[in-house]
Design a protein around this motif. Structure first.
Motif, mmCIF file in Angstrom:
data_model
loop_
_atom_site.group_PDB
_atom_site.id
_atom_site.type_symbol
_atom_site.label_atom_id
_atom_site.label_comp_id
_atom_site.label_asym_id
_atom_site.label_seq_id
_atom_site.Cartn_x
_atom_site.Cartn_y
_atom_site.Cartn_z
ATOM 1 N N LYS A 163 0.846 -1.203 0.000
ATOM 2 C CA LYS A 163 0.000 0.000 0.000
ATOM 3 C C LYS A 163 0.882 1.254 0.000
ATOM 4 N N PHE A 164 1.029 1.850 -1.155
ATOM 5 C CA PHE A 164 1.902 3.012 -1.338
ATOM 6 C C PHE A 164 1.524 4.169 -0.416
ATOM 7 N N ASP A 165 0.247 4.575 -0.444
ATOM 8 C CA ASP A 165 -0.183 5.746 0.334
ATOM 9 C C ASP A 165 -0.045 5.506 1.832
ATOM 10 N N GLN A 166 -0.377 4.299 2.270
ATOM 11 C CA GLN A 166 -0.263 3.956 3.694
ATOM 12 C C GLN A 166 1.196 4.057 4.143
ATOM 13 N N PHE A 167 2.100 3.549 3.342
ATOM 14 C CA PHE A 167 3.519 3.564 3.693
ATOM 15 C C PHE A 167 4.080 4.981 3.682
ATOM 16 N N TRP A 168 3.814 5.723 2.620
ATOM 17 C CA TRP A 168 4.424 7.048 2.469
ATOM 18 C C TRP A 168 3.824 8.108 3.382
ATOM 19 N N ALA A 169 2.625 7.844 3.922
ATOM 20 C CA ALA A 169 2.044 8.778 4.892
ATOM 21 C C ALA A 169 2.952 8.915 6.116
ATOM 22 N N VAL A 170 3.710 7.848 6.420
ATOM 23 C CA VAL A 170 4.662 7.894 7.539
ATOM 24 C C VAL A 170 6.090 8.093 7.034
ATOM 25 N N ASN A 171 6.446 7.399 5.951
ATOM 26 C CA ASN A 171 7.837 7.400 5.490
ATOM 27 C C ASN A 171 8.331 8.778 5.043
ATOM 28 N N HIS A 172 7.400 9.667 4.664
ATOM 29 C CA HIS A 172 7.843 11.000 4.216
ATOM 30 C C HIS A 172 8.610 11.723 5.332
ATOM 31 N N ARG A 173 8.277 11.403 6.597
ATOM 32 C CA ARG A 173 8.984 12.035 7.718
ATOM 33 C C ARG A 173 10.442 11.583 7.779
ATOM 34 N N LEU A 174 10.679 10.338 7.367
ATOM 35 C CA LEU A 174 12.043 9.810 7.358
ATOM 36 C C LEU A 174 12.851 10.341 6.182
ATOM 37 N N MET A 175 12.161 10.921 5.212
ATOM 38 C CA MET A 175 12.833 11.395 4.003
ATOM 39 C C MET A 175 13.011 12.916 3.980
ATOM 40 N N GLU A 176 12.721 13.570 5.086
ATOM 41 C CA GLU A 176 12.901 15.021 5.142
ATOM 42 C C GLU A 176 14.299 15.350 5.658
ATOM 43 N N PRO A 177 15.081 16.131 4.897
ATOM 44 C CA PRO A 177 16.433 16.493 5.339
ATOM 45 C C PRO A 177 16.382 17.300 6.631
ATOM 46 N N ILE A 178 17.432 17.171 7.445
ATOM 47 C CA ILE A 178 17.458 17.911 8.703
ATOM 48 C C ILE A 178 17.798 19.382 8.479
ATOM 49 N N SER A 179 18.380 19.693 7.319
ATOM 50 C CA SER A 179 18.731 21.088 7.012
ATOM 51 C C SER A 179 18.893 21.226 5.510
ATOM 52 N N ASP A 180 19.288 22.414 5.071
ATOM 53 C CA ASP A 180 19.542 22.626 3.645
ATOM 54 C C ASP A 180 20.674 21.738 3.136
ATOM 55 N N GLU A 181 21.482 21.267 4.054
ATOM 56 C CA GLU A 181 22.608 20.420 3.648
ATOM 57 C C GLU A 181 22.179 18.996 3.320
ATOM 58 N N GLY A 182 20.937 18.650 3.639
ATOM 59 C CA GLY A 182 20.458 17.292 3.378
ATOM 60 C C GLY A 182 20.625 16.401 4.595
ATOM 61 N N PHE A 183 20.724 15.097 4.363
ATOM 62 C CA PHE A 183 20.894 14.150 5.456
ATOM 63 C C PHE A 183 22.298 14.277 6.050
ATOM 64 N N LYS A 184 22.454 13.790 7.273
ATOM 65 C CA LYS A 184 23.797 13.774 7.877
ATOM 66 C C LYS A 184 24.713 12.854 7.053
ATOM 67 N N TYR A 185 24.245 11.621 6.833
ATOM 68 C CA TYR A 185 24.949 10.679 5.950
ATOM 69 C C TYR A 185 23.915 10.009 5.040
ATOM 70 N N ILE A 186 24.379 9.514 3.907
ATOM 71 C CA ILE A 186 23.501 8.815 2.964
ATOM 72 C C ILE A 186 23.528 7.318 3.270
ATOM 73 N N PRO A 187 22.382 6.722 3.647
ATOM 74 C CA PRO A 187 22.378 5.275 3.893
ATOM 75 C C PRO A 187 22.408 4.526 2.552
ATOM 76 N N PHE A 188 23.461 3.754 2.331
ATOM 77 C CA PHE A 188 23.552 3.018 1.070
ATOM 78 C C PHE A 188 24.297 1.706 1.288
ATOM 79 N N ARG A 189 24.053 0.774 0.397
ATOM 80 C CA ARG A 189 24.813 -0.477 0.345
ATOM 81 C C ARG A 189 25.118 -0.773 -1.116
ATOM 82 N N CYS A 190 26.378 -1.017 -1.396
ATOM 83 C CA CYS A 190 26.836 -1.323 -2.750
ATOM 84 C C CYS A 190 27.219 -2.801 -2.806
ATOM 85 N N TYR A 191 26.508 -3.569 -3.622
ATOM 86 C CA TYR A 191 26.679 -5.020 -3.656
ATOM 87 C C TYR A 191 27.649 -5.457 -4.750
#
Length: 264
Positions: A163-191
């Motif tokens: 359910k896209f809308d159900q998930f993103w209604a909460v997940n958008h808060r996790l995707m908001e940068p803390i400042s104009d600089e963006g996230f503190k670090y970028i969470p990534f995994r390179c396989y």
């Protein structure tokens, strides 16, 4: 803020046709059962969408094995259930023809390769731990710690029920940068091709305050190899794509960018 909703929805709606077949050595009767075809979401995990597969093959295996844990294999490789389906597809994409042919097993669980997953609660615990880890990297953990249990449940149920809308209604808060600089670090995994992955602390801005790109990430993570590209969600993003934008729009539901290395 992840504002390009069309990109988010396109990524969310990615599906893969899979042909599941029971391992011929585990068939309890003379004639092998019909294969089972399913469209599975790229962003999900196999244990969340294979209940029907288990049910389909259950009566065709020996009774004493019907309570065994089901596991999946492709080209002789046990598939790690805790990798999102899209990551597995990108990892083995060069060898995959659609529909993706996957062998189903109820016997000889590869203890040294796979983690056990007896139920969906195991997936939920793993998924939420990834979200917490990503939030520590992005916001020092402040967003997840301010959420209530019902918010965690909504993230999980949004993924579980596709359910896209159900998930993103909460997940958008996790995707908001803390400042104009963006996230503190970028969470990534390179396989890599051997399923190992690289994960490093990587800021979205360089020392001059300019936005880092995918090319910067590859140069920092693989300084000795200039001829590399990555595949994610079945596509090869342009090297000049800003990392902050990529993290906001191309992360999997666990809030990590999952990218598979391709040497050119």
């Amino acid at each position: 803020m992840a504002n390009d909703r069309e990109v988010l929805r396109e990524i969310w709606e990615g599906k893969v046709p899979v042909c599941f077949q029971l391992d011929s050595e585990e068939v309890s009767e003379l004639q092998a059962p019909d294969p089972f075809y399913l469209m599975v979401p790229r962003l999900s995990y196999f244990p969340l969408c294979t209940d029907k597969v288990r049910k389909h093959f259950m009566r065709h295996i020996q009774q004493e094995k019907q309570d065994n844990e089901m596991w999946l294999e492709f080209n002789g490789i046990p598939l790690k259930w805790h990798f999102p389906i899209g990551v597995l597809l990108d990892l083995y994409g060069n060898d995959i023809q659609l529909p993706w042919n996957i062998v189903v097993h109820f016997d000889k669980f590869p203890e040294n390769v796979l983690m056990h997953c007896q139920n969906k609660e195991v997936v939920e615990a793993y998924f939420l731990s990834c979200i917490k880890e990503a939030d520590v990297l992005k916001h020092r953990g402040q967003v997840v710690s301010s959420m209530q249990k019902k918010d965690h449940n909504q993230l999980w149920l949004g993924l579980l029920n596709d359910k896209f809308d159900q998930f993103w209604a909460v997940n958008h808060r996790l995707m908001e940068p803390i400042s104009d600089e963006g996230f503190k670090y970028i969470p990534f995994r390179c396989y890599m091709s051997d399923e190992s992955y690289v994960q490093k602390l990587l800021k979205p801005l360089n020392a001059e305050g300019h936005r880092k790109t995918l090319n910067d990430l590859l140069n920092e993570v693989f300084p000795d190899n200039q001829e590399v590209h990555v595949r994610t969600h079945g596509i090869v993003p342009p090297l000049e794509t800003p990392l902050q934008w990529l993290s906001e729009h191309f992360s999997y539901p666990d809030n990590f960018l999952h990218m598979c290395l391709m040497s050119s």
